[in-house]
Design a protein around this motif. Sequence first.
Motif: not given
Length: 240
Positions: A18-27
């Motif tokens: 839940a806390t590790n989100t390596p695929d979260s989008p770059d801003k």
Amino acid sequence: MKNILIAFVVFLSLSCKATNTPDSPDKVLVFTKTSGFRHESIEIGVKTIEELGKQNNFEVTHTEDATLFSTENLKQYKLVIFLNTTGDVLNTEQEQTFESFIKNGGSFVGVHSASDTEYEWAWYGKLVGAYFLNHPKQATATITRVNNTHLSTKHLPEQWIRHDEWYNFKSINQDINVLLNLEESTYEGGENGEFHPIAWYHEFDGGRSFYTALGHTNGSYVEPEFKQHLLGGILYGLKR
């Protein structure tokens, strides 16, 4: 006891996911403020970059508010795009903040009249790679692909014929890596000679910079080759 231990391990595993989100989008911040000529293509340019973001896992924020160039705000972004900006768009404090953003590893992409911006800010001119000098009337011209491996050019033909507004430049930074060269023999009004870079990249002052002088016309932003060219520059800035 064994069941309790298993449950605890499962809980820890789920918590880590839940806390590790390596695929979260770059801003990515797209900045389009103008204090000189305003390009009609800004609006379709923003929409195109937003679409590219949805397709390539980066999140786009569009603004013309220079107050967003604060240390606290910029630290959330990996890349800032100056899309057809013109003239003096940042004050001294905002300029210093943006310099720090680059020096801390941030990236810059400049499109078309990003080179017609901030003439009194020498650091910015070196970051972009050149300043706009002038341009003749829009015309169809031939571009030679200099680099065939960069993300922004590897899809292009060796000779790329297209219609746009062709910039002449001054104060060209000799450290740029040229991607595309404009062939002045194929149109009227060129003033840079045989060495007429029209898109390039370089590492500068701790960060990355990509610039393309293409993108004046509305049609550019629905042209598959240009869209891929622009995307390649963005992905280079995002270090993918």
